[in-house]
Design an enzyme around this catalytic site. Structure first.
Site, PDB file in Angstrom:
ATOM      1  N   ASP A  19       0.730  -1.327   0.055  1.00 39.48           N
ATOM      2  CA  ASP A  19      -0.079  -0.037   0.049  1.00 39.48           C
ATOM      3  C   ASP A  19       0.917   1.381   0.151  1.00 39.48           C
ATOM      4  O   ASP A  19       1.758   1.594   0.902  1.00 39.48           O
ATOM      5  CB  ASP A  19      -0.897   0.021   1.188  1.00 39.48           C
ATOM      6  CG  ASP A  19      -1.837   0.904   1.308  1.00 39.48           C
ATOM      7  OD1 ASP A  19      -1.803   2.153   0.681  1.00 39.48           O
ATOM      8  OD2 ASP A  19      -2.893   1.019   2.170  1.00 39.48           O
ATOM      9  N   HIS A  20       1.025   1.962  -1.109  1.00 37.47           N
ATOM     10  CA  HIS A  20       1.914   3.005  -1.024  1.00 37.47           C
ATOM     11  C   HIS A  20       1.579   4.271  -0.388  1.00 37.47           C
ATOM     12  O   HIS A  20       2.333   5.211  -0.174  1.00 37.47           O
ATOM     13  CB  HIS A  20       1.787   3.441  -2.734  1.00 37.47           C
ATOM     14  CG  HIS A  20       3.254   4.139  -3.085  1.00 37.47           C
ATOM     15  ND1 HIS A  20       4.267   4.409  -2.402  1.00 37.47           N
ATOM     16  CD2 HIS A  20       3.759   4.346  -4.333  1.00 37.47           C
ATOM     17  CE1 HIS A  20       5.079   5.086  -2.939  1.00 37.47           C
ATOM     18  NE2 HIS A  20       4.869   4.958  -4.121  1.00 37.47           N
TER      19      HIS A  20
END
Ligand code: CAO
Length: 447
Positions: free
Chosen positions: A419-420
């Site tokens: 999850d950036h």
């Protein structure tokens, strides 16, 4: 005491032997006139049968799974004195859907609308009495999301387009919980929408409509209902894919020594009746990497990152009915033999559909191994609310240039989706690089 009467299935058109799928009241319940008593489901429509009078339910004469037709007794009702026996004349259908707003009371507490259920049931009955082609696409005008009248009403009150909601009930039927989940999902995205620049307008879901195609026009087709597991997984995967900015970091690990160690140790596990596969080592190595990089063992909670101090790892298991992800708990406290035994056990339970909901909850990180199947890399979808998932593909013997010469090494491809919002690219590269070093020298995670 009021008159005792049996409520019978009214005229439901040409339908006979229709399944009872829900009983909406129980003995002792006080019901108002037109309140739904039971839900029936034919092949293509659901309809609720309303009470013709106000009263108290004395007895239920049907059960879920019964097949019933017009004239069959449904419940025994003790009428409340002074109430009219006749249903009111058809109330006008709502002119326009009410504005999208959360109801002030839960749906279960709200009284049913007079005649609306009947009108809806009748309109559905009419829709299904016409021949429906194999591909139930909206193109032919016959498509209607599969939901009971009360769920439709609930959706209308919230301004939810049922065509956008994925049903988790039998045969894909949309349940009230699905509508609630949809609304929750939209509300969770609201802050992101607010943060988006004005020019983005209807971001993030102003997508063009799904293409409506009558596939049967081009050749023979067969409609195969998706299994319940697949439908539930599909809804979750879709949510995760749309709402998490995924990036996948690819890497590889030299597992030549690990494979030699595994093969050398597998005689003992086989004597005990289970296989010591690479996955047990991957679980162990992942925990070593998670300890080193705690933000991968975490969940987003508003503006906080909840970093977990326990290591419960979900493992994707392929079953004939679809993908399930049982969770192996406290991986840090177990040895590879225990993990391999447990993996064999949960995979079997998964394939026999014997996992309990609790067996699939509480994960902090996931591993999806396609190593036993094939492929060189893939982009796994994060299992929210986790923030990362490790994909593992099939290892292969490759020439690796080392100390001035090519040497044959067994290389294992790794695909880490993250999850950036939580993890930066450099952190992900450090994580896979560290994991790769642990797998190359497994003593580091076994110690
Ligand atoms: N490279 C090479 N061989 C591998 C390997 C790898 N990375 N991983 C496993 N293998 C081998 C095993 O050693 C075993 O070999 P033998 O039959 O010679 O003993 C064979 O492949 C089959 O292994 P397995 O699949 O039975 O066991 P596992 O512990 O590796 O995996 C499980 C268990 C439950 C994860 C697996 O059966 C499964 O369901 N995988 C699919 C998961 C999936 O669908 N993921 C996609 C989800 S989308 O994100």
């Amino acid at each position: 005491m009021g008159a005792i009467k049996e409520v019978l299935v009214p005229d439901i058109g040409d339908f006979k032997e229709v399944d009872v799928i829900e009983i909406l009241v129980k003995p002792g319940d006080a019901v108002v006139r037109e309140q739904s008593l039971i839900t029936l489901e034919s092949d293509k429509a659901t309809m609720e049968i309303p009470s013709p009078d106000a009263g108290v339910v004395k007895e239920i004469r049907v059960k879920v799974g019964d097949k019933i037709s017009e004239g069959v007794p449904i419940v025994v009702l003790e009428a409340i004195e002074g109430e009219s026996r006749q249903p009111s004349a058809a109330a006008p259908a709502p002119a326009a859907p009410p504005p999208a707003a959360m109801p002030s009371r839960p749906a279960a507490e709200r009284p049913e609308p007079p005649m609306e259920a009947v009108l809806e049931a009748l309109s559905q009955a009419r829709a299904v009495s016409a021949p429906v082609p194999a591909g139930p696409g909206p193109e032919n005008g016959s498509f209607k999301p599969h939901a009971s009248p009360s769920v439709r009403k609930f959706a209308r009150e919230l301004g939810v387009d049922l065509a956008k909601v994925t049903g988790s009930g039998p045969k894909g039927r949309i349940l009230q919980g699905d509508v609630q989940g949809f609304v929750k999902g939209m509300m969770a995205q609201a802050p992101a929408r607010e943060a988006a620049p004005a020019a983005a307008g209807a971001m993030p879901f102003a997508l063009p409509d799904w293409p409506k195609v009558d596939y049967a026009k081009y050749g023979p087709v067969e409609a195969r209902p998706m299994s319940r597991i697949k439908r539930i997984a599909a809804a979750n995967l879709h949510r995760n894919w749309l709402s998490i900015p995924h990036v996948t970091q690819f890497d590889e690990a030299d597992v030549t020594d690990l494979e030699a160690f595994r093969k050398g140790s597998s005689g003992e596990s086989e004597r005990q009746g289970f296989k010591l596969t690479l996955l047990a080592f991957l679980l162990k190595a992942s925990v070593t990497a998670l300890r080193q990089h705690p933000e991968f063992n975490a969940s987003l909670d508003g503006e906080n990152l909840i970093v977990k101090k326990y290591y419960h790892i979900g493992v994707a298991v392929d079953t004939p009915d679809g993908l399930v992800v049982p969770v192996i708990r406290d991986v840090d406290r177990k040895g590879v033999f225990d993990l391999a035994r447990e993996l064999a056990g949960v995979s079997q339970l998964a394939r026999e559909k014997k996992l309990k909901p609790g067996d699939m909850q509480g994960g902090t990180f996931s591993i999806s191994s396609l190593g036993g199947v094939g492929g060189t890399s893939f982009t796994p979808i994060i299992n929210a609310p986790e923030v990362a998932i490790l994909g593992v593909s099939r290892s292969s013997m490759r020439p690796v240039f080392r100390d001035g010469q090519f040497v044959p090494r067994l290389m294992l491809p790794l695909s880490l989706s993250y999850d950036h919002r939580v993890i930066d690219g450099a952190a992900a590269a450090r994580f896979t690089s560290y994991l790769s070093s642990v797998l190359s020298d497994i003593r580091r995670s076994l110690l």
